[in-house]
Design an enzyme around this catalytic site. Structure first.
Site, short mmCIF file in Angstrom:
data_model
loop_
_atom_site.label_atom_id
_atom_site.label_comp_id
_atom_site.label_asym_id
_atom_site.label_seq_id
_atom_site.Cartn_x
_atom_site.Cartn_y
_atom_site.Cartn_z
N SER A 1 0.70 -6.75 -1.15
CA SER A 1 1.74 -6.71 -0.12
C SER A 1 2.16 -8.13 0.28
CB SER A 1 1.22 -5.98 1.11
OG SER A 1 2.11 -6.09 2.20
N TYR B 1 9.46 -7.93 0.79
CA TYR B 1 10.49 -7.57 1.76
C TYR B 1 11.56 -8.65 1.72
CZ TYR B 1 7.28 -4.16 3.86
OH TYR B 1 6.43 -3.10 4.07
N THR C 1 10.60 -3.40 -1.56
CA THR C 1 10.60 -2.27 -0.64
C THR C 1 11.95 -2.20 0.05
OG1 THR C 1 8.21 -2.35 -0.29
CG2 THR C 1 9.52 -1.28 1.41
N LYS D 1 11.09 0.28 -4.45
CA LYS D 1 10.15 1.20 -3.78
C LYS D 1 10.76 1.72 -2.48
CE LYS D 1 5.43 1.45 -1.95
NZ LYS D 1 5.75 1.82 -0.55
N HIS E 1 7.34 5.62 2.56
CA HIS E 1 6.53 4.63 3.27
C HIS E 1 5.33 5.31 3.96
CE1 HIS E 1 7.27 0.25 4.15
NE2 HIS E 1 6.19 0.45 4.89
#
Length: 370
Positions: A109, A142, A168, A243, A267
């Protein structure tokens, strides 16, 4: 460590609840608003029934597959989840080692408590054996309001050895997570968003309610569009995975704009409550975009039979998030590894009992009467 053996993912979830503080468990386990989608993700897989085949002459099962051409030992990979050091001291390094031990993909992440350069060490030289080689590793991204920050993350991920960028797209803002608001969730002293710390974005603001929600409002680009996907494709030599897809037409559009794979995801039920369970969306995405890109799915995978159902619906692989966090809480790297091996064993058993020797034997026929 535990009076009774931990046999399945649910056992690990129960054991984990007594270990970190309540605000951490609530952060890991919570969903948006009434948590309807959170519950439906799991319930949806449970409702699907398996019309198994007998007298199929099943041999030794082969679960190997590839993701974007990279071989993995099973179609179960580690989803990107934030803040692993809330679960155990070794944090993301423990989770990455667990994935490596299971010979599967680890996705880091953006919001990790460990810098990507420590999680993705340089690959060994050409003389390395397979056992020494790093597992496939991708970096989740992100898009920040400041495009320079986003570009810096992408370039660092490339330099650190990431092999794909997972963008994402379902978080232009943060869905209201009332557990976090009640707990005034924020990172404890000593933990920061390590990948963003050098860019001045490593800490959460001091606010009433969720510090993470305030961080997202302040930093994430809230008008995400196809132009951002196009920009990312021009900005990296790595394949891009999108995603957070909930519709077939969005999946096809993403593929037409360069995505090599999409992840059907809501999510983990943490964004838009009453969004459909991912198992309901998956067939529509496969029908719309399966000819253009690879399709993966996450959300509510708790048993190996869920993995088999996802493959029957057309997914190439599944991503698991919360189960890995529960494993980390209970026993660090070994706990996370054990979670992956439990799901592997359960998938192997489900394939045997359904009459499937290899993944390509699994199809929609399993979900309807013959």
């Amino acid at each position: 460590m535990h009076s009774e053996p931990l046999l399945n993912v649910a056992d690990y979830a129960r054991a984990a609840r007594g270990i970190p503080p309540k605000d951490v468990i609530d952060y890991f386990e919570g969903g948006a608003l009434d948590e309807i989608t959170l519950r439906e993700n799991t319930a949806g897989w449970e409702r699907l029934k398996l019309y198994y085949r007998v007298l199929a002459g099943v041999g030794k099962r082969d679960m190997t597959t590839t993701v974007l051409g990279q071989p993995i030992s099973m179609p179960i990979v580690v989803a990107p989840t934030a803040f692993h050091k809330l679960a155990c001291e070794a944090g993301e390094i423990a989770a990455a080692k667990a994935a490596r031990g299971a010979e599967t993909l680890f996705i880091l992440s953006s919001l990790s408590n460990t810098a990507m350069e420590l999680v993705f060490p340089p690959s060994p030289g050409c003389g390395a054996t397979r056992a020494e080689a790093a597992t496939p590793r991708w970096f989740q991204l992100y898009i920040y309001k400041d495009r320079a920050i986003t570009l810096d993350l992408v370039q660092r991920a490339e330099a650190a050895g990431a092999e794909a960028i997972v963008l994402t797209v379902d978080a232009p803002g943060l869905g209201t997570r009332e557990r976090d608001a009640r707990n005034s969730f924020r990172l404890p002293d000593g933990l920061v968003v390590e990948n963003l710390a050098p860019l001045g974005k490593g800490g959460m603001p001091e606010v009433q309610g969720s510090g993470l929600a305030a961080y997202v409002r302040a930093n994430f680009k809230d008008d995400l569009g196809l132009d951002d996907l196009d920009w990312l494709g021009r900005s990296t030599r790595l394949p891009v995975v999108v995603k957070g897809v909930c519709r077939g037409d969005d999946a096809r559009r993403a593929a037409e704009h360069g995505a090599k794979a999409v992840v059907v995801s809501n999510h983990g039920g943490r964004q838009l409550d009453t969004a459909p369970a991912t198992c309901e969306v998956l067939p529509h995405v496969v029908e719309a975009a399966g000819d253009l890109c690879e399709i993966y799915v996450d959300g509510g995978i708790r048993r190996g039979s869920d993995v088999l159902k996802a493959i029957a619906l057309g997914a190439r692989a599944v991503l698991v998030g919360r189960p890995v966090l529960w494993g980390l809480c209970v026993d660090g790297e070994q706990g996370a590894f054990r979670i992956l091996e439990i799901l592997r064993r359960e998938l192997d058993e489900a394939m045997l009992l359904c009459g499937c020797t290899k993944l390509s034997d699994i199809g929609p026929w399993l979900l309807r009467p013959g």
